[in-house]
Design a protein around this motif. Structure first.
Motif, PDB file in Angstrom:
ATOM      1  N   UNK A  99     -24.211 -30.891  23.102  1.00 35.26           N
ATOM      2  CA  UNK A  99     -23.639 -29.667  22.536  1.00 35.26           C
ATOM      3  C   UNK A  99     -24.140 -28.443  23.298  1.00 35.26           C
ATOM      4  N   UNK A 100     -25.435 -28.434  23.589  1.00 33.04           N
ATOM      5  CA  UNK A 100     -26.016 -27.281  24.278  1.00 33.04           C
ATOM      6  C   UNK A 100     -25.389 -27.117  25.653  1.00 33.04           C
ATOM      7  N   UNK A 101     -25.223 -28.235  26.359  1.00 30.03           N
ATOM      8  CA  UNK A 101     -24.692 -28.154  27.716  1.00 30.03           C
ATOM      9  C   UNK A 101     -23.217 -27.749  27.724  1.00 30.03           C
ATOM     10  N   UNK A 102     -22.476 -28.235  26.723  1.00 29.80           N
ATOM     11  CA  UNK A 102     -21.061 -27.861  26.632  1.00 29.80           C
ATOM     12  C   UNK A 102     -20.945 -26.363  26.403  1.00 29.80           C
ATOM     13  N   UNK A 103     -21.745 -25.855  25.473  1.00 33.04           N
ATOM     14  CA  UNK A 103     -21.696 -24.423  25.177  1.00 33.04           C
ATOM     15  C   UNK A 103     -22.058 -23.607  26.423  1.00 33.04           C
ATOM     16  N   UNK A 104     -23.081 -24.075  27.124  1.00 31.04           N
ATOM     17  CA  UNK A 104     -23.531 -23.374  28.323  1.00 31.04           C
ATOM     18  C   UNK A 104     -22.446 -23.373  29.407  1.00 31.04           C
ATOM     19  N   UNK A 105     -21.852 -24.547  29.623  1.00 37.45           N
ATOM     20  CA  UNK A 105     -20.832 -24.672  30.669  1.00 37.45           C
ATOM     21  C   UNK A 105     -19.628 -23.795  30.343  1.00 37.45           C
ATOM     22  N   UNK A 106     -19.234 -23.761  29.055  1.00 36.45           N
ATOM     23  CA  UNK A 106     -18.075 -22.955  28.681  1.00 36.45           C
ATOM     24  C   UNK A 106     -18.377 -21.473  28.843  1.00 36.45           C
ATOM     25  N   UNK A 107     -19.626 -21.109  28.590  1.00 33.94           N
ATOM     26  CA  UNK A 107     -19.995 -19.715  28.761  1.00 33.94           C
ATOM     27  C   UNK A 107     -19.924 -19.329  30.245  1.00 33.94           C
ATOM     28  N   UNK A 108     -20.351 -20.245  31.109  1.00 29.77           N
ATOM     29  CA  UNK A 108     -20.332 -19.972  32.547  1.00 29.77           C
ATOM     30  C   UNK A 108     -18.935 -19.680  33.060  1.00 29.77           C
ATOM     31  N   UNK A 109     -17.935 -20.335  32.486  1.00 25.91           N
ATOM     32  CA  UNK A 109     -16.570 -20.100  32.964  1.00 25.91           C
ATOM     33  C   UNK A 109     -15.829 -19.103  32.068  1.00 25.91           C
ATOM     34  N   UNK A 110     -16.566 -18.516  31.114  1.00 23.94           N
ATOM     35  CA  UNK A 110     -15.971 -17.482  30.266  1.00 23.94           C
ATOM     36  C   UNK A 110     -14.972 -17.987  29.249  1.00 23.94           C
ATOM     37  N   UNK A 111     -15.204 -19.165  28.704  1.00 27.82           N
ATOM     38  CA  UNK A 111     -14.242 -19.736  27.750  1.00 27.82           C
ATOM     39  C   UNK A 111     -14.895 -20.102  26.415  1.00 27.82           C
ATOM     40  N   UNK A 112     -16.017 -19.449  26.089  1.00 25.78           N
ATOM     41  CA  UNK A 112     -16.738 -19.811  24.861  1.00 25.78           C
ATOM     42  C   UNK A 112     -15.848 -19.754  23.631  1.00 25.78           C
ATOM     43  N   UNK A 113     -14.930 -18.785  23.633  1.00 24.84           N
ATOM     44  CA  UNK A 113     -14.120 -18.590  22.427  1.00 24.84           C
ATOM     45  C   UNK A 113     -13.029 -19.646  22.288  1.00 24.84           C
ATOM     46  N   UNK A 114     -12.713 -20.327  23.367  1.00 27.73           N
ATOM     47  CA  UNK A 114     -11.573 -21.255  23.330  1.00 27.73           C
ATOM     48  C   UNK A 114     -11.986 -22.699  23.081  1.00 27.73           C
ATOM     49  N   UNK A 115     -13.221 -22.939  22.634  1.00 26.98           N
ATOM     50  CA  UNK A 115     -13.681 -24.329  22.618  1.00 26.98           C
ATOM     51  C   UNK A 115     -12.880 -25.205  21.668  1.00 26.98           C
ATOM     52  N   UNK A 116     -12.197 -24.587  20.684  1.00 30.44           N
ATOM     53  CA  UNK A 116     -11.416 -25.400  19.751  1.00 30.44           C
ATOM     54  C   UNK A 116      -9.949 -25.520  20.157  1.00 30.44           C
ATOM     55  N   UNK A 117      -9.572 -24.867  21.258  1.00 31.41           N
ATOM     56  CA  UNK A 117      -8.162 -24.910  21.669  1.00 31.41           C
ATOM     57  C   UNK A 117      -7.818 -26.255  22.295  1.00 31.41           C
ATOM     58  N   UNK A 118      -6.525 -26.550  22.314  1.00 33.27           N
ATOM     59  CA  UNK A 118      -6.070 -27.743  23.015  1.00 33.27           C
ATOM     60  C   UNK A 118      -5.553 -27.333  24.397  1.00 33.27           C
ATOM     61  N   UNK A 119      -5.656 -28.231  25.380  1.00 34.09           N
ATOM     62  CA  UNK A 119      -5.273 -27.847  26.754  1.00 34.09           C
ATOM     63  C   UNK A 119      -3.897 -27.219  26.844  1.00 34.09           C
ATOM     64  N   UNK A 120      -2.928 -27.722  26.059  1.00 31.45           N
ATOM     65  CA  UNK A 120      -1.572 -27.191  26.201  1.00 31.45           C
ATOM     66  C   UNK A 120      -1.446 -25.743  25.732  1.00 31.45           C
ATOM     67  N   UNK A 121      -2.442 -25.281  25.007  1.00 28.65           N
ATOM     68  CA  UNK A 121      -2.406 -23.895  24.539  1.00 28.65           C
ATOM     69  C   UNK A 121      -2.961 -22.926  25.579  1.00 28.65           C
ATOM     70  N   UNK A 122      -3.477 -23.465  26.686  1.00 28.18           N
ATOM     71  CA  UNK A 122      -4.120 -22.619  27.687  1.00 28.18           C
ATOM     72  C   UNK A 122      -3.229 -22.434  28.912  1.00 28.18           C
ATOM     73  N   UNK A 123      -3.461 -21.317  29.624  1.00 29.41           N
ATOM     74  CA  UNK A 123      -2.725 -21.082  30.877  1.00 29.41           C
ATOM     75  C   UNK A 123      -3.296 -21.987  31.967  1.00 29.41           C
ATOM     76  N   UNK A 124      -2.583 -22.070  33.093  1.00 28.75           N
ATOM     77  CA  UNK A 124      -3.034 -22.915  34.195  1.00 28.75           C
ATOM     78  C   UNK A 124      -4.436 -22.547  34.671  1.00 28.75           C
ATOM     79  N   UNK A 125      -4.692 -21.252  34.782  1.00 29.90           N
ATOM     80  CA  UNK A 125      -6.001 -20.795  35.236  1.00 29.90           C
ATOM     81  C   UNK A 125      -7.109 -21.184  34.266  1.00 29.90           C
TER      82      UNK A 125
END
Lengths: 275, 265
Positions: free
Chosen positions: A131-157
């Motif tokens: 859990x800690x590493x996932x949170x850290x990795x998502x923060x590094x790419x600036x996606x902390x807020x989207x952790x509950x989203x599904x891939x199809x809800x996201x843009x290509x980038x």
């Protein structure tokens, strides 16, 4: 061949591996059963902490070489070494590897956090650590807020960012990237290039990056390996001496344009020779 | 204003539109029958059928339960067997090549043709009928699940390989989720086929008495030229089929709504 390369001011490294060598390819050859000669006598040494781009036209075997480094393909002849060992090392501290593919390659049925957690789940890391590493990795790419989203809800980038976060969650020392931003628009691509460069600069990380964009290669790399097609081979290696911290100004500097020119010449000559 | 917005809601439309079509159809049926004085032993009016259904509800409902029991048992068997066979088939090319023709054989053999044989072999009626209906319902599950288990994104497969996933991890985390949309497609086809198989098998077996299903009711009604009763039994079978299908559609929706294109919009 080697002579001509030297004429245009670049040298193919024939040096032997030392203790800082992360990846080493010695006389690697790849011929597919259908007769396609994908790689011809490739010699390459990648040192710890380098950012190496494999640059070349389609069909030059750059992706094949990368897939070999990932252990997804075997050379027909020659050999590869990872951290001076003849086999891909099992996961351990200081010698972990991750790969980012051409497409985001996310599991559509899993949310962002689960996608990022996948490699940790597969190697059975400790639950709290995951859990800690996932949170850290998502923060590094600036996606902390989207952790509950599904891939199809996201843009290509954003999908690509998730894919990068998934690789970063492994805290890799070696990151293999196969034209990761090829399908993105130029603005998104430049932004991700800059982010990637900053990520690399801040940790013990060696990156091998496949691209067919000269600009991207110059912007990102500390060394560019230029490859030619049919058969796929290494034409030359060019060290990029740019500033450590690279931003948009670097993209318009005379230095940047000079390197683009050098690489472009190398590629053009290789193709003329071939024709 | 409110009414217009309500009609724009796709969920409302999805229920209201077919319902309206039904009312129009049944209404014109009633009107035509009454206007042209069609005799009841040829085509009964909807009202007539409804009256018969209510009058004979006890016996019809008991028969429905018998048919439903066979249908559900057969469907369950088909799902369990079909999935097991699909897993077996994807284990290797040789296994698939050597076994798949027999799965097709299962599909193309008409149940009417082998039902008498099965009824001779399996002595008690319920299991015999279940076997017949299972044979009918089995193939879509096998073929769809095999297709699904094979339709894995090659990039994801590489990712799993790169991370040294075990065979089991790849199966549970990658192959099974990838196969789900196809599997549910198979379920939707198969549930209807289980019902058809059950009714056809009942016809062939001709089992009567207290344990008889809807097919027997239809046969009896035919002998007695009780056409409204035939229609009433038919109505129950059709309604059961639609209900089964809706259940499967709902299950599909529950499992795939977050991610699969088929459940969007």
């Amino acid at each position: 061949m080697l002579m001509k390369c030297q004429e245009i001011d670049s040298v193919v490294s024939t040096v032997s591996p030392d203790s800082d060598t992360v990846l080493f390819a010695n006389r690697v050859d790849k011929t597919y059963p259908n007769g396609t000669h994908a790689l011809d006598d490739v010699r390459l040494r990648i040192q710890r902490g380098e950012f190496v781009s494999l640059l070349g036209p389609s069909g030059c075997g750059k992706s094949t070489l990368l897939r070999m480094f990932a252990g997804l393909e075997m050379p027909s002849a020659g050999h590869l070494r990872w951290w001076n060992e003849p086999r891909m090392p099992d996961y351990r501290q200081g010698r972990s590897m991750a790969m980012v593919f051409q497409e985001a390659t996310l599991m559509p049925w899993a949310d962002v956090a689960s996608n990022v957690r996948l490699p940790l789940d597969l190697c059975k890391a400790g639950v709290e650590e995951r859990e800690a590493r996932v949170a850290q990795a998502l923060e590094l790419v600036g996606l902390s807020k989207s952790h509950k989203s599904y891939p199809r809800e996201l843009s290509g980038g954003m999908q690509m960012r998730v894919s990068i976060a998934r690789a970063l969650a492994m805290q890799p020392n070696l990151l293999l990237m196969d034209e990761p931003f090829g399908a993105l628009d130029e603005f998104t691509r430049n932004k991700l290039d800059a982010d990637l460069r900053a990520l690399w600069a801040n940790r013990d990380l060696t990156v091998v990056f496949v691209t067919h964009s000269i600009y991207e290669a110059v912007f990102l790399s500390s060394k560019v390996v230029v490859m030619g097609a049919s058969p796929g081979r290494v034409i030359g290696e060019v060290d990029i001496e740019g500033p450590a911290v690279r931003d948009e100004n670097f993209r318009v500097s005379p230095e940047f344009l000079h390197y683009c020119q050098v690489l472009s010449d190398l590629l053009t000559r290789a193709n003329v020779e071939h024709d | 204003m409110m009414r217009k917005e309500l009609l724009k809601d796709p969920r409302v439309v999805r229920i209201v539109a077919p319902f309206l079509v039904g009312i129009v159809l049944v209404g014109s049926w009633q009107i035509v029958c009454v206007a042209f004085k069609v005799p009841v032993y040829l085509v009964p009016t909807p009202l007539n059928i409804l009256q018969t259904l209510i009058a004979n509800f006890g016996s019809l409902f008991a028969a429905l339960l018998v048919t439903l029991k066979i249908t559900l048992l057969a469907f369950l068997c088909a799902v369990v067997l079909g999935v097991a066979m699909a897993f077996l088939l994807v284990q290797g090319r040789i296994i698939e090549v050597s076994l798949f023709p027999y799965a097709i054989l299962l599909q193309v053999t008409p149940v009417v043709a082998i039902a008498p044989l099965i009824i001779i072999w399996v002595k008690s009626p319920t299991p015999a009928l279940v076997v017949c209906a299972t044979l009918v319902a089995l193939f879509p599950i096998i073929s769809n699940t095999v297709l699904g288990l094979r339709s894995v994104n090659p990039g994801l497969l590489n990712l799993f390989k790169l991370n040294r996933a075990t065979r089991w991890q790849t199966l549970v985390r990658l192959r099974i989720p990838s196969a789900l949309p196809y599997f549910f497609g198979g379920l939707r086809i198969s549930c209807g086929l289980a019902l058809i198989g059950a009714v056809v098998a009942e016809f062939v077996a001709g089992t009567g008495g207290s344990g008889a299903g809807l097919a027997y009711q239809i046969l009896q009604a035919g002998f007695q030229l009780n056409i409204p009763l035939m229609f009433a039994a038919l109505l129950l079978i059709a309604t059961t089929g639609v209900a089964l299908f809706s259940c499967m559609a709902w299950l599909t929706h529950l499992s795939l709504r977050h991610w699969h294109e088929s459940e969007m919009g």
